[in-house]
Design a protein around this motif. Sequence first.
Motif, PDB file in Angstrom:
ATOM      1  N   GLY A  58       0.825  -1.209   0.000  1.00 40.82           N
ATOM      2  CA  GLY A  58       0.000   0.000   0.000  1.00 40.82           C
ATOM      3  C   GLY A  58       0.854   1.250   0.000  1.00 40.82           C
ATOM      4  N   LEU A  59       1.895   1.185   0.804  1.00 43.67           N
ATOM      5  CA  LEU A  59       2.838   2.291   0.894  1.00 43.67           C
ATOM      6  C   LEU A  59       3.473   2.577  -0.460  1.00 43.67           C
ATOM      7  CD1 LEU A  59       4.121   4.137   2.875  1.00 43.67           C
ATOM      8  CD2 LEU A  59       5.768   2.369   3.425  1.00 43.67           C
ATOM      9  N   ALA A  60       3.831   1.498  -1.171  1.00 42.86           N
ATOM     10  CA  ALA A  60       4.451   1.656  -2.484  1.00 42.86           C
ATOM     11  C   ALA A  60       3.502   2.375  -3.430  1.00 42.86           C
ATOM     12  CB  ALA A  60       4.821   0.285  -3.050  1.00 42.86           C
ATOM     13  N   ILE A  61       2.240   1.981  -3.395  1.00 47.60           N
ATOM     14  CA  ILE A  61       1.251   2.600  -4.281  1.00 47.60           C
ATOM     15  C   ILE A  61       1.099   4.089  -3.956  1.00 47.60           C
ATOM     16  CG2 ILE A  61      -1.218   2.642  -4.834  1.00 47.60           C
ATOM     17  CD1 ILE A  61      -1.133  -0.444  -4.499  1.00 47.60           C
TER      18      ILE A  61
END
Lengths: 444, 444
Positions: free
Chosen positions: B348-351
């Motif tokens: 999620g963080l990457a997105i």
Amino acid sequence: MQTHAGFLSHPSRVLVTGFAAVILLGVFLLMLPISSASGQPTGFLTALFTATSATCVTGLVVVDTGTYWSTFGHVVIISLIQVGGLGFMTMAVLFWLLMGRRVTLRERLLIQESLNVIDLSGLIRLAKKVLLLTLIIELVVALLLTLRFIPDFGYPTGIWYSLFHAISGFNNAGFDLMGGFRSLTGYVEDPIINFAISIDIILGGIGFTVMADLLQYRKRQRLSLHTKLALLVTAALLLVGTLVIFLLEFHNTLQPLSWSGKLWASWFQSVVPRTAGFNSLDLTALRPATLFFMVILMFIGASPGSTGGGIKTTTFALPGLAVFSLARGKEDAELFGRRIPKEQVYKGLAIILLAVSWVVLATLILDVVEKADFLRILFEVVSALATVGSTAGLTPTLSDTGRIVIIITMFLGRVGPLTVAYALSTRQRRKQQFRYAEERIIIG
Amino acid sequence: MQTHAGFLSHPSRVLVTGFAAVILLGVFLLMLPISSASGQPTGFLTALFTATSATCVTGLVVVDTGTYWSTFGHVVIISLIQVGGLGFMTMAVLFWLLMGRRVTLRERLLIQESLNVIDLSGLIRLAKKVLLLTLIIELVVALLLTLRFIPDFGYPTGIWYSLFHAISGFNNAGFDLMGGFRSLTGYVEDPIINFAISIDIILGGIGFTVMADLLQYRKRQRLSLHTKLALLVTAALLLVGTLVIFLLEFHNTLQPLSWSGKLWASWFQSVVPRTAGFNSLDLTALRPATLFFMVILMFIGASPGSTGGGIKTTTFALPGLAVFSLARGKEDAELFGRRIPKEQVYKGLAIILLAVSWVVLATLILDVVEKADFLRILFEVVSALATVGSTAGLTPTLSDTGRIVIIITMFLGRVGPLTVAYALSTRQRRKQQFRYAEERIIIG
Ligand SMILES: [K+]
Ligand SMILES: [K+]
């Protein structure tokens, strides 16, 4: 005063109380008639704004520092800066040590290793060394500045100005005595001022632990992961910053300058978001793209345990490192052949999230109460939160509500990240009684 | 066409290629003279912009949909929308299943559980059900719309308009036939239009898996964690959104409206960032604070596996949940008595990171090439990336460079998040050969 045991059990409360006490003392002194150039007493809100800005080494001002305050007022301000800047730096190191003391022996060793100290007495020796180095840097920079300021302002004033700006620069405070909110725009092409002040700012913003690590490099022949990461990110931000500002402003504010002047100005404006708050270009004349770019640089800010603010270079790098490692099939964030604990990645994430949330909230409030351009409001909020103190022109025209929002933002920006990091670090050691079953959700 | 094996080995490549192919077919059809109302051929860039916007269900337009295109053109556009919206939704579910198939049996079971299906044939049955439900919703909404559109536009046109807007709404496409870039501003106080279109948008944005889960609730008597989280965040965003927009715009765009009209307008403007792209208030007249608030709502967007865009409701909740759990001394993000895997938090963080990075980059570029207010540029970029398609007035005046930036942003916004989630999910299974030693850094 709290006892030693009290201090150990609630260090973040002490930090907040200590800062508040120093600010209130500053408010009292600045309200005295002797502090203003006109000999009139100063209003509470103006004194509070100035004392908060000085103690939190932010540098935003609602009255012009050089012309509004008397020399006594200037001494009060620079004292608040030195106490706020150095005191915070020292306090921060104590915090990390305390964090180390409450946790497992292994982690404590890791922290001590990254500080390169074996025990508390070793740390105190090292702290003395770093403080001494700090004073030496401030003095050397002041000496360099006299080369320009004595010719420009005469004997006693030139020396006083050199000292004031060297201290203000190292503590990343951004207060200046030039008058008319001009900051260092009068010296945009001057190599001496550009060189001396930018070195001053960078060293002040690199952090206690990095300085200590570098001081001991000859003996130990290795640098900690923290030092490597902080240096790498700082260098990258300076390089990219100079380049982007040069390209964006080439046909705008850099237009009238010589080639070397263009380079000095780009370099200087890429140094100040680390988070000094001086400026040598007129920030109100920058293109929106440049202002926005500076907002991002300011948000990132300086390195931890330094006089500077922002979410910090290492915090900024963490989510990126974690994602990059994940994409390469590794479970943990890795760098220079070392793994970074997941818990630190989460902590960094918490700091970034809270910072973003505050920026959004404060920007929304100011959007409602101030009649001003959105980008300038965003710039001012990030400048206050990251204790940068650069202004795109909004602060001097703020309403009372706006001033209070910015005062709170400056305070949160200074004590917030460290307090958050500390609070999360003590809490999460609690033994977990049970674990819930795992269930996936769908993202993206 | 790729073989089944090829599809299985490179599904994200197929997604990108498939979308590109549909867009190019659309470009070809829209360039034909028969597609424009004037009977003249349309330029490549305008056709590319419109086809990309329709297929990616974004809804940003450089020419007014109602007046510029012929009915043939409208049919092409609404077909691109239905294929792009529903096709994507179905594709997304296949992706998650494939992710499940490549990984451990346990994880596969978890995914299947969250989809409430036991095997692939069960899924296909369920998919048919959801598609049927989709068509029923679109038809019911269209019927509701005829109550207003037949009186307003007469017989064949009123029915056609009802169908077009029902499909455009469910697919969160935001294309309208009202003419003059007016969207639904003519119906700001109309309860039928407000009710029908907002339900249409919400159901379209809630996602395939949530719909499937809800369809089976009576039988299973429980909801998956994903469904609960998606419903919770969606409800919270709608509630807070309505309230904030009501307060911010009360003395501004809501001024001339009746009390019920004020409420409908606040509600509708809080629904559309989920990411429909219609508007019933004149967005160019909103206060900066409201525009900024809508930027945040749009960035969050709809739920995964839906016709909507944005970083998605569940992705948005993840870092907050993780930080909240950490603050309470838990190692993992927890919700409703379930743990969420760390790896999902990272994903999620990457997105979020990639989305923020693209917003910053595109905003910087547009700041340089367009003469426009910063906030309007930011609004337009987020609107394009989250496939919202609302405009604060910038898109129709874009330069060619600006159009290309927005076209790329729309495409990335549609296929990006899913592709990133998928790429990270396959890569990270690789066996790790060795682990580096752990070393802490200092953050905050
Ligand atoms: K500062
Ligand atoms: K849309």
